[in-house]
Design a protein around this motif. Structure first.
Motif, PDB file in Angstrom:
ATOM      1  N   THR A 126       1.045  -1.231   0.002  1.00 57.13           N
ATOM      2  CA  THR A 126      -0.080   0.105   0.001  1.00 57.13           C
ATOM      3  C   THR A 126       0.731   1.337   0.010  1.00 57.13           C
ATOM      4  O   THR A 126       0.363   2.444   0.256  1.00 57.13           O
ATOM      5  CB  THR A 126      -0.881   0.107   1.262  1.00 57.13           C
ATOM      6  N   GLU A 127       2.146   1.283  -0.154  1.00 62.35           N
ATOM      7  CA  GLU A 127       3.013   2.345   0.050  1.00 62.35           C
ATOM      8  C   GLU A 127       4.023   1.873  -1.212  1.00 62.35           C
ATOM      9  O   GLU A 127       4.551   1.006  -1.369  1.00 62.35           O
ATOM     10  CB  GLU A 127       3.955   2.558   1.211  1.00 62.35           C
ATOM     11  N   LYS A 128       4.194   3.079  -2.094  1.00 62.79           N
ATOM     12  CA  LYS A 128       4.906   2.869  -3.612  1.00 62.79           C
ATOM     13  C   LYS A 128       6.274   2.022  -3.493  1.00 62.79           C
ATOM     14  O   LYS A 128       6.523   1.306  -4.272  1.00 62.79           O
ATOM     15  CB  LYS A 128       4.772   4.131  -4.334  1.00 62.79           C
ATOM     16  N   TRP A 129       6.955   2.560  -2.536  1.00 61.05           N
ATOM     17  CA  TRP A 129       8.344   2.009  -2.398  1.00 61.05           C
ATOM     18  C   TRP A 129       8.323   0.640  -1.882  1.00 61.05           C
ATOM     19  O   TRP A 129       9.377  -0.201  -2.475  1.00 61.05           O
ATOM     20  CB  TRP A 129       9.173   2.983  -1.529  1.00 61.05           C
ATOM     21  N   TRP A 145       5.817  -1.314  -1.973  1.00 58.86           N
ATOM     22  CA  TRP A 145       5.161  -1.959  -2.978  1.00 58.86           C
ATOM     23  C   TRP A 145       6.144  -2.435  -4.269  1.00 58.86           C
ATOM     24  O   TRP A 145       6.308  -3.604  -4.906  1.00 58.86           O
ATOM     25  CB  TRP A 145       4.116  -1.548  -3.727  1.00 58.86           C
ATOM     26  N   TYR A 152       6.687  -6.223  -5.112  1.00 59.36           N
ATOM     27  CA  TYR A 152       6.339  -6.667  -6.496  1.00 59.36           C
ATOM     28  C   TYR A 152       7.464  -7.420  -7.206  1.00 59.36           C
ATOM     29  O   TYR A 152       7.161  -8.479  -7.894  1.00 59.36           O
ATOM     30  CB  TYR A 152       6.212  -5.312  -7.141  1.00 59.36           C
ATOM     31  N   GLY A 212      -1.360  -4.452  -7.920  1.00 59.10           N
ATOM     32  CA  GLY A 212      -1.670  -2.822  -7.853  1.00 59.10           C
ATOM     33  C   GLY A 212      -2.725  -2.579  -7.185  1.00 59.10           C
ATOM     34  O   GLY A 212      -3.792  -3.033  -7.147  1.00 59.10           O
ATOM     35  N   GLN A 237      -3.028   3.260  -4.420  1.00 60.79           N
ATOM     36  CA  GLN A 237      -2.070   3.782  -3.565  1.00 60.79           C
ATOM     37  C   GLN A 237      -0.676   3.626  -4.331  1.00 60.79           C
ATOM     38  O   GLN A 237      -0.052   4.436  -3.787  1.00 60.79           O
ATOM     39  CB  GLN A 237      -2.161   3.253  -2.354  1.00 60.79           C
ATOM     40  N   VAL A 238      -0.589   2.806  -5.261  1.00 57.97           N
ATOM     41  CA  VAL A 238       0.622   2.678  -5.763  1.00 57.97           C
ATOM     42  C   VAL A 238       0.586   2.841  -7.338  1.00 57.97           C
ATOM     43  O   VAL A 238       1.341   2.488  -8.012  1.00 57.97           O
ATOM     44  CB  VAL A 238       1.397   1.152  -5.330  1.00 57.97           C
ATOM     45  N   LYS A 239      -0.491   3.779  -7.658  1.00 57.98           N
ATOM     46  CA  LYS A 239      -0.464   4.011  -9.062  1.00 57.98           C
ATOM     47  C   LYS A 239       0.734   4.635  -9.664  1.00 57.98           C
ATOM     48  O   LYS A 239       0.541   4.333 -11.054  1.00 57.98           O
ATOM     49  CB  LYS A 239      -1.951   4.750  -9.425  1.00 57.98           C
ATOM     50  N   GLN A 285       2.617   1.560 -10.568  1.00 55.72           N
ATOM     51  CA  GLN A 285       2.030   0.613 -10.989  1.00 55.72           C
ATOM     52  C   GLN A 285       1.715   0.697 -12.569  1.00 55.72           C
ATOM     53  O   GLN A 285       1.510  -0.094 -13.311  1.00 55.72           O
ATOM     54  CB  GLN A 285       0.814   0.163 -10.448  1.00 55.72           C
TER      55      GLN A 285
END
Length: 316
Positions: free
Chosen positions: A171-174, A176, A180, A257, A260-262, A265
């Motif tokens: 739920t947080e981009k870094w 994630w 991923y 995705g 929140q991580v668009k 993603q």
């Protein structure tokens, strides 16, 4: 006599295909179906690539749609969303290649050194099973494992006193981005390991025996015999993976995705679906797909040429 032998050899050469077809007609018959599928779905779609150079309208068809030439490509290259998707695809695919490509090699080397056949077989099975799981299953398992408060990983880390509060893995981009990549490596490394293990079996066992007589330990045998023995396989798979640097997996991005991580993603597969197919802009979707394929082809040809200059056989 020599002339007679030459005539017989010529006759055998002319009848080779006929004899082979007569002898193995069942195998050729079985080959027809997959060959037809490849021709229909891989090559039969090529005439549709002209859609990338048209303002294609399904209702008007190819004959009624306006020919715009490179207009669609110019429009795409000026689109800020395309630039963002392209950047994300390249960065994540290169990271995937950097992290994921060595893992099957390392695993194959480790498994090859195991001395208990049953344990080795069980380990191989466990490692390559994720390759056959759909991303829908992997995604649901990942969300249950990596939830910030109730996920198995965060609960275990908090109970062990390593962290005080849950880590937002998905739920947080870094966070994630790392999760991923980790999930992608876990899903694909087992299948690559099988390919390298198959290559290792082709190495002459006498080389290992000679090295052991000379006092070489396992590390030296791996470094000087096993790795050089599978070098051609490594080069071939590396070239093939470089051709996928421009690609992206829509299913993987969709199940892992969220909004929140668009920012991370949003890659080319998402761009094609969201702006091309979902909005009915089939010319745009085709143009981006053609661009990906051409860049991938260029990278494969370039890496193949570099491999040949370095003394390898290459792929082509």
């Amino acid at each position: 006599m020599a002339k007679s032998s030459g005539a017989k050899a010529e006759i055998r050469t002319k009848t080779t295909w006929a004899n082979a077809l007569k002898r193995d007609w069942q195998l050729y018959l079985l080959l027809l179906f997959p060959l037809a599928m490849v021709i229909i779905f891989s090559y039969g779609a090529y005439p549709g690539l002209r859609m990338a150079f048209m303002d294609y309208k399904p209702a008007k068809g190819y004959s009624g749609s306006e020919w715009v030439g490179m207009g669609t490509f110019i429009k795409i290259f000026k689109d800020a969303d395309f630039i963002r998707a392209l950047r994300n695809s390249i960065v994540f695919n290169l990271a995937d290649l950097l992290v994921g490509f060595p893992m099957p090699i390392i695993l194959a080397l480790i498994l090859n050194e195991l001395r208990y056949p049953r344990f080795k077989k069980v380990s191989q099975t466990i490692l390559y099973l994720p390759h056959f799981l759909s991303w829908a299953i992997i995604g649901s398992v990942a969300y249950n494992m990596f939830r910030p408060s109730t996920g198995l990983v965060n609960v275990a880390l908090m109970n062990a006193g390593i962290i005080e509060q849950g880590i937002p893995f998905l739920t947080e981009k870094w966070h994630w981005a790392f999760t991923y990549l980790f999930i992608g490596v876990w899903q694909g490394m087992g299948w690559g390991t099988i390919l390298y293990l198959a290559a290792i079996t082709g190495i002459n066992g006498e080389l290992y025996e000679a090295a052991m007589i000379d006092g070489a330990n396992r590390w030296k045998r791996m470094w000087h015999i096993t790795l050089p023995g599978i070098k051609s396989t490594i080069v071939t798979l590396l070239i093939m993976n470089l051709g996928r640097v421009m690609g992206s997996n829509l299913e993987r991005l969709t199940v892992l995705g969220n909004t929140q991580v668009k920012e991370f993603q949003y890659q080319l597969a998402v761009y094609i679906y969201a702006k091309g197919i979902n909005n009915g802009k089939f010319s745009m979707a085709t143009a981006v797909g053609l661009f990906q394929s051409l860049v991938g082809l260029f990278l494969v040809l370039l890496s193949d040429r570099v491999a040949k200059q370095l003394g390898e056989d290459g792929l082509l």
